[in-house]
Design an enzyme around this catalytic site. Structure first.
Site, PDB file in Angstrom:
ATOM      1  N   ASP A  28      38.152  55.099  41.690  1.00 44.46           N
ATOM      2  CA  ASP A  28      38.090  53.647  40.405  1.00 44.46           C
ATOM      3  C   ASP A  28      36.781  53.931  39.909  1.00 44.46           C
ATOM      4  OD1 ASP A  28      37.643  50.925  39.448  1.00 44.46           O
ATOM      5  OD2 ASP A  28      39.552  51.129  40.925  1.00 44.46           O
ATOM      6  N   HIS A  72      35.036  46.870  38.390  1.00 43.52           N
ATOM      7  CA  HIS A  72      36.547  47.450  38.706  1.00 43.52           C
ATOM      8  C   HIS A  72      36.170  47.775  40.353  1.00 43.52           C
ATOM      9  CE1 HIS A  72      40.317  48.013  38.465  1.00 43.52           C
ATOM     10  NE2 HIS A  72      40.699  47.122  37.931  1.00 43.52           N
ATOM     11  N   SER A 377      45.759  45.436  39.193  1.00 42.83           N
ATOM     12  CA  SER A 377      44.650  46.189  39.779  1.00 42.83           C
ATOM     13  C   SER A 377      43.968  45.736  41.080  1.00 42.83           C
ATOM     14  CB  SER A 377      43.198  46.800  39.306  1.00 42.83           C
ATOM     15  OG  SER A 377      43.600  47.874  38.160  1.00 42.83           O
TER      16      SER A 377
END
Length: 652
Positions: A28, A72, A377
């Site tokens: 990620d 994220h 996600s």
């Protein structure tokens, strides 16, 4: 806090399975491994940073000249294995972080593939990729890399994409043949009606609840009369010099996200917001707003502004419970099928709306925070964490077993708009249930099937398939089979065994075929369900077939960039190739519209799938096209279909 128990994680914990001894790689934007909810999950070796090429896979901090800060990957990691204020699905799992997306959250295919390879080499049991592009191709590099990771014995989990709700919107690596692709759901929620009142005789019939942080705060609006204040678009600057403490912010839609408008209102002291549309019609619901938020049409918003102008600056609310909605598929969740393989995607679904998890704040005085985000996600790490619990409970299982267990035990979801089960290409096999997957006594692999295309104009065409039944119990089971296609269309017949005896601990293959009389069927795709029963438990296996040429998008993206000092590379992604292909250049018009036609820069025929590329010297009608922004339009003819798609490009 709500989503992990909803899929049954707490039941798995009570049964003694918390992910201990299982390593999950988070591929990620990096991960803040110092976050107190995550520090326990990391050892001395944290993973690898492919953006800066070192062994410190931290998130991008503010001030990087290459782009904005990120959070994220930390959010994803928290859903997998946090253990603190937030408790992830597998709180005792070990984490490895691979930073393949850098400043601003962007990155290269090369780095993603490198991260997948390194995670396999570092001994990960599971990998999570909450990332992707819009290329619907099973042969894109990241999709192939996940196929190989599964072949190496690593359970690969990836998000399906956020380009829904139309079919064919799944992107790579969600298009992988082998990996577990995950769609996003919204947890069950209560629906409320809303009325707002200013002065007598003025009505606001369009008023509806848009979103709220919790039901208590929403219903608290019923308790009094509030001043409301016009704050324009609701930017931070719009609140300056205005007293919003304990009041309602009246906000116009436009320019930036609804959630940011609500957050700005909360930060200014407002207890609620009314957001009116800037065009005709209704704007969407947004779960998890920072303050209780009511939405209205443009007309009702103008009426509220008129009330303020007339000196009527107070508003009261009447908000009441209406009904409960069960778990639903998020509209943004990408849908299948996959071009070329014609596979059902996603494979499964999991919660991905308003998911609260860990983030870095990038504030040295208060560095560790939490945020509610949404997307596939957020759904994928629920499945990665669930896979960790399943593997801990069943250490001898292979990657296909883990995938099958999650698919075979998933629960169907009902679309409240139609009151029917969602299509397979919307929800996959359904919403995962962890403890049921752990305790599965029968595994049917593959967990879904595609019979492919039936393209004969008349007569019958037969295609064969097979699946494997693994009886994990200690006793013999007798299995029966039934196949149902939606609507029970005349012209489709499936033949398989009536019954099959499988001894405990044994595996057997089941052959079946489908006979399609295309003369009796309209072109299109047909979904079906293979029902496998042992007399007490029924396993639903999604299946799909196509009559005629599928209606997949003929072009799914464009390439444009500098090849060297004088030339440019131009290209497109063509899932089925192109019999005729052309590239046209246009001026960029006002508001990112298509302007005047400049000319055709390339024409080709009989182009194979999946990618086409050529070199252009920048010449347009005998002169060099000046640098700047333009529109590149790609014309494709393939299998009787024509598409013409436009893309913004920059020549420099």
């Amino acid at each position: 806090m709500d989503s992990a128990p909803f899929i049954g994680s707490d039941l798995a914990w009570d049964a003694g399975f918390t992910g201990e001894g299982i390593t999950v790689a988070v591929i990620d934007t990096g991960t803040d491994y110092t976050h107190p909810d995550l520090a326990h999950a990391f050892g001395d070796y944290k993973g690898y940073d492919f953006v800066d090429n070192n062994e410190d896979p931290q998130e991008t901090p503010p001030g990087d000249p290459r782009g904005g800060s990120t959070n994220h990957g930390t959010h994803v990691a928290g859903t997998v294995a946090a253990d603190g204020a937030i408790k992830g699905v597998a709180p005792d799992a070990t984490l490895l972080a691979y930073r393949v997306l850098g400043p601003g959250g962007s990155g290269s295919t090369e780095n993603v593939v490198a991260g997948i390879e390194r995670a396999v080499q570092d001994g990960a049991d599971i990998m999570n990729l909450s990332l992707g592009n819009t290329i619907n191709s099973p042969d894109w590099a990241t999709s192939i890399a996940l196929d190989w990771a599964m072949a190496e014995g690593v359970v690969a989990v990836t998000s399906n994409g956020n380009s829904g709700p139309n079919n064919w919107t799944v992107g790579s690596p969600g298009t992988s043949r082998e990996a577990i692709s995950v769609g996003a759901t919204r947890l069950p929620y209560n629906v409320f009606t809303s009325e707002i009142t200013t002065s007598e005789g003025v009505e606001y019939p369009s008023a509806k609840v848009m979103g709220f942080p919790n039901e208590d705060e929403l219903l608290a609006l019923n308790e009094g009369e509030y001043e409301f204040v016009d704050v324009g678009l609701g930017a931070v600057s719009n609140f300056e010099g205005k007293d919003l403490e304990g009041k309602i912010a009246l906000i116009a839609r436009g320019e930036f996200a609804f959630v940011d408008k609500a957050t700005n209102a909360k930060n200014a002291g407002a207890v609620g917001a009314i957001i009116y549309n800037n065009v005709a019609g209704e704007h969407p619901d947004v779960p998890g707003m920072a303050v209780p938020t009511i939405k209205t049409t443009l007309e009702d918003g103008q009426n509220l502004l008129a009330e303020l102008e007339a000196g009527n600056n107070t508003v009261s609310f009447d908000i009441e419970f209406a009904y409960e909605v069960g778990e639903t598929v998020a509209d943004f969740s990408s849908r299948g099928p996959v071009t070329g393989t014609w596979m059902v995607k996603p494979d499964v679904s999991a919660p991905g709306v308003n998911i609260t998890s860990t983030i870095p704040t990038h504030n040295p005085e208060n560095p560790y925070g939490y945020a509610a985000l949404q997307g596939t996600s957020m759904a994928a790490p629920h499945v990665a964490g669930a896979a960790a619990l399943v593997l801990e409970a069943n250490p001898s299982w292979g990657v296909e077993d883990v995938k099958a267990a999650l698919m075979n035990t998933a629960e169907d979801m009902i679309n409240p708009a139609t009151e029917k089960v969602y299509p397979h290409n919307t929800q996959g096999a359904g919403s995962i249930r962890v403890l049921d997957a752990i305790k599965a006594e029968t595994l049917v692999t593959s967990g879904s099937h595609s019979f492919g295309k039936f393209v004969k104009d008349t007569g019958r065409q037969v295609e064969e398939q097979s699946f494997t039944i693994k009886n994990l119990s200690g006793e013999r089971k007798r299995y029966s089979f039934d196949v149902e296609f939606t609507g029970n269309p005349d012209g489709i017949r499936v033949n398989t065994s009536n019954n099959l005896n499988v001894h405990g601990g044994k595996t057997q293959q089941v052959q079946f075929n489908v006979q399609v009389n295309t003369a009796k069927l309209e072109p299109g795709y047909y979904e079906g369900t293979i029902k496998v029963s042992d007399g007490s438990v029924i396993i639903d296996v999604p299946t799909i077939l196509f009559v005629g040429e599928p209606d997949y998008p003929r072009v799914t993206g464009a390439l444009f960039g500098k090849e060297d000092e004088t030339n440019y590379y131009v290209g497109s992604y063509l899932p089925g190739g192109a019999e005729v292909l052309a590239y046209d250049m246009y001026l960029l018009g006002p508001g990112n519209t298509i302007g005047g036609f400049l000319g055709t820069i390339g024409e080709f025929s009989n182009v194979p799938a999946p990618v086409h590329e050529f070199t252009w010297d920048g010449d347009m009608n005998g002169t060099q096209l000046p640098n700047g922004d333009y529109v590149l339009a790609v014309y494709v003819e393939q299998a009787g279909e024509i598409e013409y798609r436009a893309y913004l490009v920059t020549k420099n």
